[in-house]
Enzyme design. Structure first.
Site, mmCIF file in Angstrom:
data_model
loop_
_atom_site.group_PDB
_atom_site.id
_atom_site.type_symbol
_atom_site.label_atom_id
_atom_site.label_comp_id
_atom_site.label_asym_id
_atom_site.label_seq_id
_atom_site.Cartn_x
_atom_site.Cartn_y
_atom_site.Cartn_z
ATOM 1 N N LYS A 13 0.836 -1.219 0.000
ATOM 2 C CA LYS A 13 0.000 0.000 0.000
ATOM 3 C C LYS A 13 0.865 1.262 0.000
ATOM 4 C CE LYS A 13 -1.924 -1.160 3.933
ATOM 5 N NZ LYS A 13 -1.171 -2.412 4.211
ATOM 6 N N ARG A 88 -9.586 0.695 8.549
ATOM 7 C CA ARG A 88 -9.044 -0.606 8.890
ATOM 8 C C ARG A 88 -10.028 -1.441 9.687
ATOM 9 N NH1 ARG A 88 -3.233 0.228 8.553
ATOM 10 N NH2 ARG A 88 -2.109 -1.527 9.385
ATOM 11 N N ARG A 123 12.134 -5.566 4.171
ATOM 12 C CA ARG A 123 11.667 -4.183 4.087
ATOM 13 C C ARG A 123 12.559 -3.229 4.884
ATOM 14 N NH1 ARG A 123 5.898 -1.801 5.293
ATOM 15 N NH2 ARG A 123 5.992 -3.061 7.172
ATOM 16 N N ARG A 156 11.770 -1.593 10.373
ATOM 17 C CA ARG A 156 10.690 -1.098 11.230
ATOM 18 C C ARG A 156 10.521 -2.026 12.419
ATOM 19 N NH1 ARG A 156 5.211 0.448 8.142
ATOM 20 N NH2 ARG A 156 4.252 -1.025 9.565
ATOM 21 N N ARG A 167 0.070 -9.053 13.143
ATOM 22 C CA ARG A 167 -0.570 -8.043 12.276
ATOM 23 C C ARG A 167 -1.421 -8.709 11.201
ATOM 24 N NH1 ARG A 167 4.524 -5.064 10.475
ATOM 25 N NH2 ARG A 167 3.138 -3.833 9.143
HETATM 26 P P1 AP5 Z 1 4.896 -1.604 1.689
HETATM 27 O O1 AP5 Z 1 4.541 -0.749 0.510
HETATM 28 O O2 AP5 Z 1 5.671 -0.983 2.790
HETATM 29 O O3 AP5 Z 1 3.582 -2.311 2.251
HETATM 30 P P2 AP5 Z 1 2.395 -1.746 3.094
HETATM 31 O O4 AP5 Z 1 1.167 -2.434 2.611
HETATM 32 O O5 AP5 Z 1 2.385 -0.244 3.102
HETATM 33 O O6 AP5 Z 1 2.806 -2.326 4.499
HETATM 34 P P3 AP5 Z 1 2.709 -1.740 5.961
HETATM 35 O O7 AP5 Z 1 3.424 -2.717 6.840
HETATM 36 O O8 AP5 Z 1 3.164 -0.308 6.034
HETATM 37 O O9 AP5 Z 1 1.214 -1.816 6.225
HETATM 38 P P4 AP5 Z 1 0.531 -1.904 7.546
HETATM 39 O O10 AP5 Z 1 -0.853 -1.689 7.076
HETATM 40 O O11 AP5 Z 1 0.746 -3.080 8.399
HETATM 41 O O12 AP5 Z 1 1.264 -0.750 8.393
HETATM 42 P P5 AP5 Z 1 0.852 0.738 8.751
HETATM 43 O O13 AP5 Z 1 2.055 1.554 8.742
HETATM 44 O O14 AP5 Z 1 -0.326 1.175 7.955
HETATM 45 O O15 AP5 Z 1 5.639 -2.899 1.138
HETATM 46 C C1 AP5 Z 1 6.159 -3.869 2.009
HETATM 47 C C2 AP5 Z 1 7.510 -4.371 1.478
HETATM 48 O O16 AP5 Z 1 7.317 -5.067 0.249
HETATM 49 C C3 AP5 Z 1 8.503 -3.243 1.143
HETATM 50 O O17 AP5 Z 1 9.786 -3.695 1.448
HETATM 51 C C4 AP5 Z 1 8.328 -3.034 -0.368
HETATM 52 O O18 AP5 Z 1 9.485 -2.525 -0.974
HETATM 53 C C5 AP5 Z 1 8.017 -4.447 -0.831
HETATM 54 N N1 AP5 Z 1 7.106 -4.500 -1.967
HETATM 55 C C6 AP5 Z 1 6.046 -3.687 -2.210
HETATM 56 N N2 AP5 Z 1 5.408 -4.065 -3.345
HETATM 57 C C7 AP5 Z 1 6.083 -5.158 -3.813
HETATM 58 C C8 AP5 Z 1 5.898 -6.019 -4.950
HETATM 59 N N3 AP5 Z 1 4.897 -5.813 -5.841
HETATM 60 N N4 AP5 Z 1 6.768 -7.054 -5.113
HETATM 61 C C9 AP5 Z 1 7.787 -7.272 -4.234
HETATM 62 N N5 AP5 Z 1 8.025 -6.486 -3.138
HETATM 63 C C10 AP5 Z 1 7.160 -5.438 -2.926
HETATM 64 O O19 AP5 Z 1 0.326 0.534 10.257
HETATM 65 C C11 AP5 Z 1 1.221 0.247 11.300
HETATM 66 C C12 AP5 Z 1 0.467 0.229 12.618
HETATM 67 O O20 AP5 Z 1 -0.173 1.506 12.831
HETATM 68 C C13 AP5 Z 1 -0.672 -0.774 12.726
HETATM 69 O O21 AP5 Z 1 -0.210 -2.051 13.090
HETATM 70 C C14 AP5 Z 1 -1.544 -0.111 13.798
HETATM 71 O O22 AP5 Z 1 -0.996 -0.298 15.076
HETATM 72 C C15 AP5 Z 1 -1.439 1.360 13.470
HETATM 73 N N6 AP5 Z 1 -2.471 1.841 12.534
HETATM 74 C C16 AP5 Z 1 -2.247 2.421 11.316
HETATM 75 N N7 AP5 Z 1 -3.406 2.734 10.726
HETATM 76 C C17 AP5 Z 1 -4.384 2.349 11.577
HETATM 77 C C18 AP5 Z 1 -5.800 2.394 11.517
HETATM 78 N N8 AP5 Z 1 -6.452 2.912 10.454
HETATM 79 N N9 AP5 Z 1 -6.499 1.885 12.555
HETATM 80 C C19 AP5 Z 1 -5.888 1.379 13.638
HETATM 81 N N10 AP5 Z 1 -4.545 1.295 13.761
HETATM 82 C C20 AP5 Z 1 -3.791 1.782 12.740
#
Ligand code: AP5
Length: 212
Positions: A13, A88, A123, A156, A167
């Site tokens: 994402k 979410r 990552r 991270r 997660r």
């Molecule tokens: P990346 O693009 O970083 O993936 P992502 O989907 O953004 O992953 P996140 O871990 O950031 O998502 P998340 O939803 O768990 O975390 P968030 O920060 O929102 O890609 C991942 C890896 O793969 C990278 O190394 C990339 O280079 C590689 N890659 C990408 N595309 C690829 C492809 N096509 N092929 C190969 N490799 C690829 O949330 C973190 C925390 O915040 C949550 O756990 C929660 O505690 C809190 N939080 C955030 N939002 C909320 C909410 N709305 N409600 C409640 N809690 C929340």
């Protein structure tokens, strides 16, 4: 264009959000990045969410909704925005609807859990702007340095294998239901996230009716 990017942790994402943001000229709003920034600044919000973030649990809905409601009123969102990582939960999706926030498309990046756990080990994220890299699939141009802002990139904290598993459980238990919610509104587009980044980007653009 108001777009939601849905998907499991690590589905891509953040990566796709940045690319589409550059292509369409609208900002990406990543709740994860905003919360990590609050933690880094040591703000009250950061202290409040630290425990949830570090264990990979969801931050309470009301905290998330107050951040989002404020952010989308900012000037750079007037032509649209990309929501990355929000909503979410069903409660968050219903709250967006209740506030009258129009959503045009919801793209779900589909990646199976096995591929996710493999990906997360490689990552690296920018410690300043949150841009996402992968040591093999998408490395920064200079090793260890963010292409966008020049800050250091690092592992991270919530990418430890056990936390990633938690997660994923949270995603299946609380977030996946949003696919049927938005399918019911006719807005859901499924895109394979388990293909090269550039190909996934093209599929997203086609799915939302933009030229590739
Ligand atoms: P990346 O693009 O970083 O993936 P992502 O989907 O953004 O992953 P996140 O871990 O950031 O998502 P998340 O939803 O768990 O975390 P968030 O920060 O929102 O890609 C991942 C890896 O793969 C990278 O190394 C990339 O280079 C590689 N890659 C990408 N595309 C690829 C492809 N096509 N092929 C190969 N490799 C690829 O949330 C973190 C925390 O915040 C949550 O756990 C929660 O505690 C809190 N939080 C955030 N939002 C909320 C909410 N709305 N409600 C409640 N809690 C929340």
């Amino acid at each position: 264009m108001n777009l939601i990017l849905l998907g499991a942790p690590g589905a891509g994402k953040g990566t796709q959000g940045e690319l589409i943001s550059a292509k369409l000229g609208i900002p990406t709003i990543s709740t994860g990045n905003m919360l990590r920034e609050a933690m880094a600044n040591g703000s009250e919000l950061g202290k409040q969410v630290k425990k949830y973030m570090e264990e990979g649990s969801l931050v309470p809905d009301e905290v998330i909704m107050s951040i989002i409601a404020q952010r989308i009123t900012e000037a750079d969102c007037k032509n649209g925005f990309i929501l990355d990582g929000v909503p979410r939960t069903l409660a968050q999706a219903e709250a967006l609807d209740a506030k009258g926030i129009r959503i045009d498309h919801v793209v779900s990046l589909e990646v199976d859990d096995a591929a996710i756990t493999q990906r997360m080990s490689g990552r690296r994220v920018c410690t300043k702007c949150g841009a996402s890299y992968h040591i093999v699939n998408n490395p920064p141009k200079s090793e260890g340095i963010c292409d966008l802002c020049g800050a250091e990139v690092a592992i991270r904290k919530d990418d430890e294998p056990e936390t990633v598993l938690h997660r994923l459980e949270v995603y299946h238990a609380s977030t996946e239901v949003l696919k049927s919610y938005y399918a019911g509104q006719g807005k859901l587009r499924l895109v394979c996230g388990n293909q090269p980044i550039e190909d996934a980007q093209q599929d997203i653009l086609k799915a939302i009716g933009e030229t590739v």
